[in-house]
Design a protein around this motif. Structure first.
Motif, short mmCIF file in Angstrom:
data_model
loop_
_atom_site.label_atom_id
_atom_site.label_comp_id
_atom_site.label_asym_id
_atom_site.label_seq_id
_atom_site.Cartn_x
_atom_site.Cartn_y
_atom_site.Cartn_z
N MET A 1 0.91 -1.31 0.13
CA MET A 1 -0.06 -0.08 0.08
C MET A 1 1.10 1.12 0.13
N GLN A 2 0.40 2.29 -0.35
CA GLN A 2 0.88 3.64 -0.52
C GLN A 2 0.61 4.38 0.70
N TYR A 3 1.46 5.14 1.54
CA TYR A 3 0.87 5.86 2.40
C TYR A 3 2.29 6.48 3.09
N ASP A 4 2.25 7.95 3.27
CA ASP A 4 3.15 8.70 3.84
C ASP A 4 4.33 8.71 3.01
N ASP A 5 4.04 8.85 1.51
CA ASP A 5 4.86 9.15 0.64
C ASP A 5 5.87 7.94 0.22
N SER A 6 5.56 6.79 0.75
CA SER A 6 6.30 5.65 0.42
C SER A 6 5.34 4.13 0.43
N GLU A 7 5.85 3.05 -0.13
CA GLU A 7 5.07 1.89 -0.08
C GLU A 7 5.39 1.26 1.17
N VAL A 18 -2.85 -0.52 12.96
CA VAL A 18 -2.20 -1.26 11.81
C VAL A 18 -0.98 -1.07 11.98
N ARG A 19 -0.05 -2.10 12.13
CA ARG A 19 1.50 -2.20 11.98
C ARG A 19 1.92 -2.12 10.47
N LEU A 20 2.66 -1.25 10.18
CA LEU A 20 3.27 -1.17 8.71
C LEU A 20 4.65 -1.33 9.08
N ARG A 21 5.37 -1.77 7.77
CA ARG A 21 6.71 -1.85 7.60
C ARG A 21 6.73 -1.34 6.13
N SER A 22 7.54 -0.29 6.14
CA SER A 22 8.22 0.48 4.86
C SER A 22 8.74 -0.19 3.95
N PHE A 41 -3.07 7.63 1.06
CA PHE A 41 -3.35 6.16 1.04
C PHE A 41 -3.97 5.81 -0.17
N ALA A 42 -3.31 4.66 -0.63
CA ALA A 42 -3.81 3.90 -1.87
C ALA A 42 -3.40 2.45 -1.85
#
Length: 154
Positions: A1-7, A18-22, A41-42
């Motif tokens: 997903m795309q968020y905060d200017d990165s995948e 939601v735990r994310l890993r860039s 978000f995308a």
């Protein structure tokens, strides 16, 4: 997903977190409503989400209120898309409601003129259910059926 200017990859869900890993390996935790409301978000890949009707949203409304709400919905769909919801495939948009020809404000004004109402004051009796942009549902007796007023966060 795309968020905060990165995948990012979703690596865990816990409650509304939601735990994310860039892509660069940075971990973060974001609240789901904040994530989904973010303009950045995308979904990058995967199957598209199915379209679902809001089941039960209008259950319990009197039949005359429901009929009036559906008539308002017809008008709003035409203003938003250029075609009424029951248009035949390949139908031509009425020029005054064509989004490619007119901005939303002009289309609203055209519909208001057609209905003989002012765009800021629809001629709906008090308590009548009608769709309303920004509400996320139907406007019934001064309140959204979704339980919130227009502009309120979910």
């Amino acid at each position: 997903m795309q968020y905060d200017d990165s995948e990012h990859q979703v690596v865990a869900l816990e409650g509304t977190s939601v735990r994310l890993r860039s892509a660069g390996g940075r971990n973060s935790v974001v609240l789901l409503p904040f994530l989904l409301a973010s303009p950045e978000f995308a979904v990058v890949d995967g199957e598209p989400f199915p379209e679902l009707e809001p089941l039960g949203l209008l259950d319990g409304l009197p039949s005359e209120v429901l009929a009036a709400a559906k008539e308002w919905e017809r008008h709003i769909v035409e203003v938003m898309t250029g075609l009424p919801p029951d248009a035949e495939p390949g139908a031509t948009k009425r020029p005054e409601y064509d989004p490619e020809l007119h901005p939303l404000g002009e289309r609203d004004q055209a519909k208001a003129s057609e209905l003989g109402t002012a765009p800021s004051a629809p001629s709906a009796p008090a308590g009548l259910a009608m769709p309303r942009r920004g509400c996320g549902g139907w406007w019934i007796s001064g309140r959204c059926a979704s339980g919130r007023r227009p502009g309120e966060s979910t």
